[in-house]
Motif scaffolding. Structure first.
Motif, mmCIF file in Angstrom:
data_model
loop_
_atom_site.group_PDB
_atom_site.id
_atom_site.type_symbol
_atom_site.label_atom_id
_atom_site.label_comp_id
_atom_site.label_asym_id
_atom_site.label_seq_id
_atom_site.Cartn_x
_atom_site.Cartn_y
_atom_site.Cartn_z
ATOM 1 N N THR A 187 0.856 -1.195 0.000
ATOM 2 C CA THR A 187 0.000 0.000 0.000
ATOM 3 C C THR A 187 0.888 1.239 0.000
ATOM 4 O O THR A 187 1.956 1.249 0.612
ATOM 5 N N GLY A 188 0.462 2.252 -0.727
ATOM 6 C CA GLY A 188 1.207 3.497 -0.802
ATOM 7 C C GLY A 188 2.366 3.482 -1.784
ATOM 8 O O GLY A 188 3.009 4.504 -1.999
ATOM 9 N N GLU A 189 2.633 2.347 -2.382
ATOM 10 C CA GLU A 189 3.742 2.221 -3.340
ATOM 11 C C GLU A 189 3.273 2.699 -4.726
ATOM 12 O O GLU A 189 2.207 2.311 -5.191
ATOM 13 N N THR A 190 4.085 3.543 -5.366
ATOM 14 C CA THR A 190 3.746 4.001 -6.715
ATOM 15 C C THR A 190 4.184 2.942 -7.716
ATOM 16 O O THR A 190 5.352 2.564 -7.755
ATOM 17 N N LEU A 191 3.212 2.471 -8.492
ATOM 18 C CA LEU A 191 3.454 1.388 -9.447
ATOM 19 C C LEU A 191 3.318 1.892 -10.869
ATOM 20 O O LEU A 191 2.615 2.865 -11.124
ATOM 21 N N GLU A 192 3.954 1.182 -11.780
ATOM 22 C CA GLU A 192 3.828 1.501 -13.196
ATOM 23 C C GLU A 192 3.135 0.338 -13.897
ATOM 24 O O GLU A 192 3.536 -0.812 -13.742
ATOM 25 N N PHE A 193 2.078 0.635 -14.642
ATOM 26 C CA PHE A 193 1.375 -0.356 -15.460
ATOM 27 C C PHE A 193 1.665 0.003 -16.915
ATOM 28 O O PHE A 193 1.543 1.167 -17.313
ATOM 29 N N THR A 194 2.018 -1.003 -17.706
ATOM 30 C CA THR A 194 2.367 -0.767 -19.106
ATOM 31 C C THR A 194 1.605 -1.719 -20.011
ATOM 32 O O THR A 194 1.501 -2.912 -19.727
ATOM 33 N N ALA A 195 1.090 -1.173 -21.105
ATOM 34 C CA ALA A 195 0.486 -1.976 -22.170
ATOM 35 C C ALA A 195 1.365 -1.807 -23.407
ATOM 36 O O ALA A 195 1.492 -0.694 -23.922
ATOM 37 N N HIS A 196 2.005 -2.898 -23.821
ATOM 38 C CA HIS A 196 2.793 -2.852 -25.058
ATOM 39 C C HIS A 196 1.852 -3.249 -26.189
ATOM 40 O O HIS A 196 1.400 -4.394 -26.254
ATOM 41 N N VAL A 197 1.537 -2.296 -27.067
ATOM 42 C CA VAL A 197 0.560 -2.493 -28.129
ATOM 43 C C VAL A 197 1.309 -2.739 -29.432
ATOM 44 O O VAL A 197 2.174 -1.950 -29.822
ATOM 45 N N HIS A 198 0.959 -3.867 -30.091
ATOM 46 C CA HIS A 198 1.598 -4.168 -31.375
ATOM 47 C C HIS A 198 0.604 -4.828 -32.315
ATOM 48 O O HIS A 198 -0.406 -5.385 -31.889
ATOM 49 N N SER A 199 0.912 -4.719 -33.605
ATOM 50 C CA SER A 199 0.032 -5.241 -34.644
ATOM 51 C C SER A 199 0.883 -5.748 -35.795
ATOM 52 O O SER A 199 1.767 -5.040 -36.278
ATOM 53 N N ASN A 200 0.622 -6.976 -36.207
ATOM 54 C CA ASN A 200 1.343 -7.567 -37.340
ATOM 55 C C ASN A 200 2.856 -7.417 -37.180
ATOM 56 O O ASN A 200 3.567 -7.093 -38.121
ATOM 57 N N GLY A 201 3.341 -7.618 -35.949
ATOM 58 C CA GLY A 201 4.777 -7.596 -35.690
ATOM 59 C C GLY A 201 5.382 -6.214 -35.546
ATOM 60 O O GLY A 201 6.594 -6.088 -35.405
#
Length: 122
Positions: free
Chosen positions: A41-55
């Motif tokens: 709790t209280g920890e700053t987190l990073e969420f990442t979405a790596h978006v790719h299409s057809n390589g």
């Protein structure tokens, strides 16, 4: 007067050549969601979405939003910023312990995908 119809074994016309990408090319939409499995709790987190299409990395997705849920209740929806190389990221802090679900809602190429992962906050 006669009518002729049939299928021949003629070669396909040049415009049917599939070696070159065209506007009619079928696009895929793939997202690799990165969320830590546990956090404090209280920890700053990073969420990442790596978006790719057809390589290839998608640099210009129409929309990338992260939804945070506790059980079935949606707590918030946060718009992600594009960093580079198809990575869309947010920072988030959980104030209370519990098990949460993070869903990335990604729209690009008239496609929508929403992978999700759970995180346990202690």
């Amino acid at each position: 007067m006669g009518i002729m119809a049939g299928c021949g074994n003629e070669e396909a016309p040049a415009e049917m050549n599939h070696d070159h990408a065209s506007e009619d090319e079928v696009r895929s939409l793939e997202v690799d969601l990165e969320v830590p499995e546990t956090a404090g709790t209280g920890e700053t987190l990073e969420f990442t979405a790596h978006v790719h299409s057809n390589g290839e990395d998608v640099q210009d997705a129409d929309s990338v939003m992260f939804e945070v849920l506790e059980g079935e209740e949606s707590l918030e929806m946060i718009e992600a910023e594009h960093d580079e190389n198809g990575n869309y990221t947010i920072e988030h802090t959980f104030d209370e312990a519990g098990t949460y679900t993070v869903i990335s809602h990604v729209d690009a190429f008239q496609l929508h995908t929403m992978p999700q992962k759970e995180i346990t906050v202690e």
